[in-house]
Design a protein around this motif. Sequence first.
Motif, PDB file in Angstrom:
ATOM      1  N   GLU A   1       0.952  -1.114  -0.026  1.00 56.67           N
ATOM      2  CA  GLU A   1       0.314   0.041  -0.258  1.00 56.67           C
ATOM      3  C   GLU A   1       0.519   1.514  -0.334  1.00 56.67           C
ATOM      4  OE1 GLU A   1      -4.711   0.537   1.120  1.00 56.67           O
ATOM      5  OE2 GLU A   1      -3.019   0.357   3.568  1.00 56.67           O
ATOM      6  N   LEU A   2       0.402   2.453  -0.774  1.00 61.60           N
ATOM      7  CA  LEU A   2       1.129   3.070  -0.560  1.00 61.60           C
ATOM      8  C   LEU A   2      -0.019   4.498  -0.171  1.00 61.60           C
ATOM      9  CD1 LEU A   2       2.370   3.611  -4.543  1.00 61.60           C
ATOM     10  CD2 LEU A   2       3.809   2.448  -2.235  1.00 61.60           C
ATOM     11  N   VAL A   3       0.371   5.018   0.641  1.00 60.88           N
ATOM     12  CA  VAL A   3      -0.345   5.922   1.581  1.00 60.88           C
ATOM     13  C   VAL A   3      -0.256   7.719   1.589  1.00 60.88           C
ATOM     14  CG1 VAL A   3      -2.052   6.050   3.339  1.00 60.88           C
ATOM     15  CG2 VAL A   3      -1.392   3.590   2.426  1.00 60.88           C
ATOM     16  N   VAL A   4      -0.894   8.696   1.082  1.00 63.87           N
ATOM     17  CA  VAL A   4      -0.383   9.817   1.621  1.00 63.87           C
ATOM     18  C   VAL A   4      -1.123  11.067   2.599  1.00 63.87           C
ATOM     19  CG1 VAL A   4       0.216  11.832   0.573  1.00 63.87           C
ATOM     20  CG2 VAL A   4       1.182   9.769  -1.187  1.00 63.87           C
ATOM     21  N   PHE A   5      -0.604  11.352   4.041  1.00 61.54           N
ATOM     22  CA  PHE A   5      -1.543  11.540   4.709  1.00 61.54           C
ATOM     23  C   PHE A   5      -1.590  13.238   4.238  1.00 61.54           C
ATOM     24  CE2 PHE A   5       0.003   7.626   7.230  1.00 61.54           C
ATOM     25  CZ  PHE A   5      -1.289   7.620   8.179  1.00 61.54           C
ATOM     26  N   LEU A   6      -3.023  13.782   4.037  1.00 62.86           N
ATOM     27  CA  LEU A   6      -2.949  15.235   4.170  1.00 62.86           C
ATOM     28  C   LEU A   6      -4.118  15.779   4.747  1.00 62.86           C
ATOM     29  CD1 LEU A   6      -4.383  15.378   0.036  1.00 62.86           C
ATOM     30  CD2 LEU A   6      -1.936  16.320   1.343  1.00 62.86           C
ATOM     31  N   VAL A   7      -2.731  16.454   5.730  1.00 58.65           N
ATOM     32  CA  VAL A   7      -3.280  17.331   6.725  1.00 58.65           C
ATOM     33  C   VAL A   7      -3.455  18.693   6.869  1.00 58.65           C
ATOM     34  CG1 VAL A   7      -2.652  17.333   9.215  1.00 58.65           C
ATOM     35  CG2 VAL A   7      -1.856  15.442   8.015  1.00 58.65           C
ATOM     36  N   ASP A   8      -4.500  19.065   7.139  1.00 59.96           N
ATOM     37  CA  ASP A   8      -4.807  20.270   7.463  1.00 59.96           C
ATOM     38  C   ASP A   8      -4.145  21.281   8.232  1.00 59.96           C
ATOM     39  OD1 ASP A   8      -6.242  23.106   6.870  1.00 59.96           O
ATOM     40  OD2 ASP A   8      -8.240  22.661   6.998  1.00 59.96           O
ATOM     41  N   ALA A   9      -2.977  21.812   7.927  1.00 60.81           N
ATOM     42  CA  ALA A   9      -2.904  23.082   9.208  1.00 60.81           C
ATOM     43  C   ALA A   9      -3.747  24.014   9.304  1.00 60.81           C
ATOM     44  CB  ALA A   9      -1.312  23.169   8.739  1.00 60.81           C
ATOM     45  N   SER A  10      -4.365  24.478   8.518  1.00 57.91           N
ATOM     46  CA  SER A  10      -5.213  25.850   9.230  1.00 57.91           C
ATOM     47  C   SER A  10      -5.306  26.311  10.453  1.00 57.91           C
ATOM     48  CB  SER A  10      -6.848  25.706   8.092  1.00 57.91           C
ATOM     49  OG  SER A  10      -7.494  25.584   9.058  1.00 57.91           O
ATOM     50  N   PRO A  11      -5.420  27.630  10.579  1.00 55.06           N
ATOM     51  CA  PRO A  11      -5.371  28.293  11.928  1.00 55.06           C
ATOM     52  C   PRO A  11      -6.803  27.798  12.316  1.00 55.06           C
ATOM     53  CG  PRO A  11      -3.941  29.632  10.581  1.00 55.06           C
ATOM     54  CD  PRO A  11      -4.940  28.628   9.483  1.00 55.06           C
ATOM     55  N   LYS A  12      -7.335  26.735  12.011  1.00 51.38           N
ATOM     56  CA  LYS A  12      -9.015  26.923  12.415  1.00 51.38           C
ATOM     57  C   LYS A  12      -8.168  25.268  12.876  1.00 51.38           C
ATOM     58  CE  LYS A  12     -12.740  27.566  10.634  1.00 51.38           C
ATOM     59  NZ  LYS A  12     -13.591  27.736   9.406  1.00 51.38           N
ATOM     60  N   MET A  13      -7.595  24.856  12.875  1.00 53.27           N
ATOM     61  CA  MET A  13      -6.910  23.156  13.465  1.00 53.27           C
ATOM     62  C   MET A  13      -6.278  23.153  14.589  1.00 53.27           C
ATOM     63  SD  MET A  13      -7.965  20.768  11.501  1.00 53.27           S
ATOM     64  CE  MET A  13      -6.224  19.214  11.316  1.00 53.27           C
ATOM     65  N   PHE A  14      -6.386  24.337  14.140  1.00 50.06           N
ATOM     66  CA  PHE A  14      -5.134  24.877  16.379  1.00 50.06           C
ATOM     67  C   PHE A  14      -6.108  24.695  16.703  1.00 50.06           C
ATOM     68  CE2 PHE A  14      -2.007  24.181  12.943  1.00 50.06           C
ATOM     69  CZ  PHE A  14      -0.598  23.636  13.414  1.00 50.06           C
ATOM     70  N   ASN A  15      -6.961  25.707  16.615  1.00 50.58           N
ATOM     71  CA  ASN A  15      -8.270  26.351  17.575  1.00 50.58           C
ATOM     72  C   ASN A  15      -7.839  25.096  18.477  1.00 50.58           C
ATOM     73  OD1 ASN A  15      -8.447  28.457  16.783  1.00 50.58           O
ATOM     74  ND2 ASN A  15     -10.445  28.002  15.430  1.00 50.58           N
ATOM     75  N   ILE A  16      -8.661  26.003  20.130  1.00 54.59           N
ATOM     76  CA  ILE A  16      -8.579  24.069  21.473  1.00 54.59           C
ATOM     77  C   ILE A  16      -9.923  24.300  21.440  1.00 54.59           C
ATOM     78  CG2 ILE A  16      -8.282  24.971  24.085  1.00 54.59           C
ATOM     79  CD1 ILE A  16      -6.206  24.645  22.243  1.00 54.59           C
ATOM     80  N   THR A  17     -10.186  22.984  21.445  1.00 53.60           N
ATOM     81  CA  THR A  17     -11.632  21.987  21.800  1.00 53.60           C
ATOM     82  C   THR A  17     -11.943  21.750  23.037  1.00 53.60           C
ATOM     83  OG1 THR A  17     -10.680  20.547  20.441  1.00 53.60           O
ATOM     84  CG2 THR A  17     -11.634  21.890  19.105  1.00 53.60           C
ATOM     85  N   CYS A  18     -12.636  21.455  22.813  1.00 56.74           N
ATOM     86  CA  CYS A  18     -12.742  20.875  24.899  1.00 56.74           C
ATOM     87  C   CYS A  18     -14.054  19.312  24.163  1.00 56.74           C
ATOM     88  CB  CYS A  18     -14.078  21.502  25.261  1.00 56.74           C
ATOM     89  SG  CYS A  18     -14.174  20.662  26.980  1.00 56.74           S
ATOM     90  N   PRO A  19     -12.826  17.952  24.287  1.00 56.34           N
ATOM     91  CA  PRO A  19     -13.640  16.867  23.483  1.00 56.34           C
ATOM     92  C   PRO A  19     -14.864  16.370  24.400  1.00 56.34           C
ATOM     93  CG  PRO A  19     -11.141  17.201  23.750  1.00 56.34           C
ATOM     94  CD  PRO A  19     -11.946  18.254  24.528  1.00 56.34           C
ATOM     95  N   GLY A  20     -14.802  16.626  26.220  1.00 57.95           N
ATOM     96  CA  GLY A  20     -15.605  15.740  27.258  1.00 57.95           C
ATOM     97  C   GLY A  20     -14.878  16.563  28.709  1.00 57.95           C
ATOM     98  N   GLU A  21     -15.822  16.572  29.622  1.00 59.15           N
ATOM     99  CA  GLU A  21     -15.319  17.219  30.516  1.00 59.15           C
ATOM    100  C   GLU A  21     -14.515  16.221  31.050  1.00 59.15           C
ATOM    101  OE1 GLU A  21     -19.259  16.562  32.875  1.00 59.15           O
ATOM    102  OE2 GLU A  21     -20.365  18.164  31.888  1.00 59.15           O
ATOM    103  N   ASP A  22     -14.192  14.968  30.721  1.00 61.21           N
ATOM    104  CA  ASP A  22     -13.153  14.800  31.557  1.00 61.21           C
ATOM    105  C   ASP A  22     -12.107  14.273  30.830  1.00 61.21           C
ATOM    106  OD1 ASP A  22     -14.020  13.104  29.532  1.00 61.21           O
ATOM    107  OD2 ASP A  22     -14.157  10.838  30.325  1.00 61.21           O
TER     108      ASP A  22
END
Length: 622
Positions: free
Chosen positions: A29-50
């Motif tokens: 298998e030949l795989v290329v990961f394309l990862v978005d590096a825009s400023p929106k990807m670096f915004n802090i998110t809160c996935p859950g209380e724990d």
Amino acid sequence: MDIDPDDVFRDDEDDPENDLLQDRQSSKELVVFLVDASPKMFNITCPGEDQDNTSHFHVAVSCIAQSLKVQIINRPYDEIAICFFNTREKKNLQDLNGVYVFNVAEREYLDSLTARFIKEFDRVEESFSKVIGSQYGIVPGSRDNSLYNAIWVAQALLRKGSAKTADKRILLLTNEDDPFGSIKGVTKLDMTRTTLQRAKDAQDLGIAIELLPLSRPNEEFNVSLFYADLIGLDGDELAQFMPLAGERFEDMNKQLRKRMFKKRRVRRISFMIPGGLSIELNTYALIRPSVPGKVTWLDSVTNLPLKAERSLICADTGAIVKEASKRFQTYKNKDITFTTDELSEIKRVSTGNLRLLGFKPLSCLKDYHNLKPSLFVCPSDEEVMGSTCIFIALYRSMIRLKRFAVAFYGSSSRPQLVALVAQEEIIDGGGQIEPPGMHIIYLPYSDDIRPIEELHADTSGVPLATEDQIQKAAALVKRVDLKDFSVCQFSNPALQSHYALVQAMALDEDEMPEIIDETLPDEEGMARPGIAKALEEFKICVYGENYEEEDEKANNVGKKRKQITEEAVNKASYYDWGKLADDGKLKDLTVQELKTYLTANKLTVAGKKEVLINRILTHMGK
């Protein structure tokens, strides 16, 4: 020269026609990961209380890093590339803006994984803002299209290798469901059209594009805005994809591993049906043994793998002798000679095709007939048109009549009888749980079946359980029932520890990754009142109220020690220990023999050989 160039004495594990080994050779298998590096990807998110606050970029990088560590062990021959898009700096062969291909020295952009590559990628977040940088690559007033550029770069990287021998994939990770949302009018339509066309061109070349969406807090990823057209989703496919987009992104690691380690074709075989028909099938290994990698000997100077060679040298002259072209097999004190070609021909008793013999009712197939993990087969029209149509006709008839097919199949040196059992499709919750197809189950020959031996033909002296004991045992079994049990819940702890140690050494990690042994008993669960009560009632019913487990264990240990001591005394009596000590010949005995004396005299048996000898001499007063 090779030790066995004609593979006459090849082990079964090295057989290239072995189904479990075909996975490597059939398709990498030949795989290329394309990862978005825009400023929106670096915004802090809160996935859950724990859980701690984190960013989608951190989640994406962590998931990829973990997958690479598994990939380098499970599929080291696959080739990987990682591209960031929406970046400040650019690094790619096409010199396109907004695309940065991550790599290390002495490695091509798309290449097999190395320990150095994984170590550097583990630290990519630390220096990302300084070395690579983040910026929006699609903004009003600019014709730059970072997503278009990223797909172009990925497509160029995946040019190597044929689509027939390599699976090519692009895995896109982003939390932006509408990359052209900030642009209006004709410019947006034009950029959308060109990006979709670029994706279609890649797909026409046999490159699969898959999306791993990350939902923002309180806002689901709307795949229908743009990416449904890019990856080719519509109708039912779009409806089935939507639940994936709504999942919380702490499951991203699991999703990524699912996509990285999908089922792969083992080999393509011909299914020969009486009447001159022949169709084509693809086989898949649903279960395959996982073992630690083989030890490879390296040259002490060049650090390159050593290749084993064999030469025959004349005992009289020392000259290299040409290897004999014949070999022999002793039969009734007579050497029967064979040439290499004759031995090879004797071993090849099958063509490797699947040949239908007939059909039998499913009731004739017993559980103990399954010799080893089965293969799963599906039809293929790639080379033999009409294979799917004929396969479906057989498949539906076998399900309707509740029959299985008996066929002759195997490698050139190990032909076997097999059963083809049709599996119905199972759909639950709008998704496919089990695909339609057939299982190839390896059947035993009559020579392989062993009769059952009765250990207790006369049951008069055998203790039997009472009805009360049977009821208490049944109650205990019901209490400790493993609900929703699956073998997929358990990893091999020895194998995981081995790979964790290899990973720690290869990546220079200070500590070995923690390994959770799922095979250990659930002490907390076993201590629940219901289970504890059922267990206590069963013990009382079998052993009585006055039974003491510790006393029983002590008695068993005492009996075992007494037996070991008696055996040691008996063995030690064969030696003249005094004479051996006087003649200084104790050192000629093995460690096990020395321990026999120590055990017989109830002395400590720990220590090296010299320590054991000194202990014996001290005991003898010498």
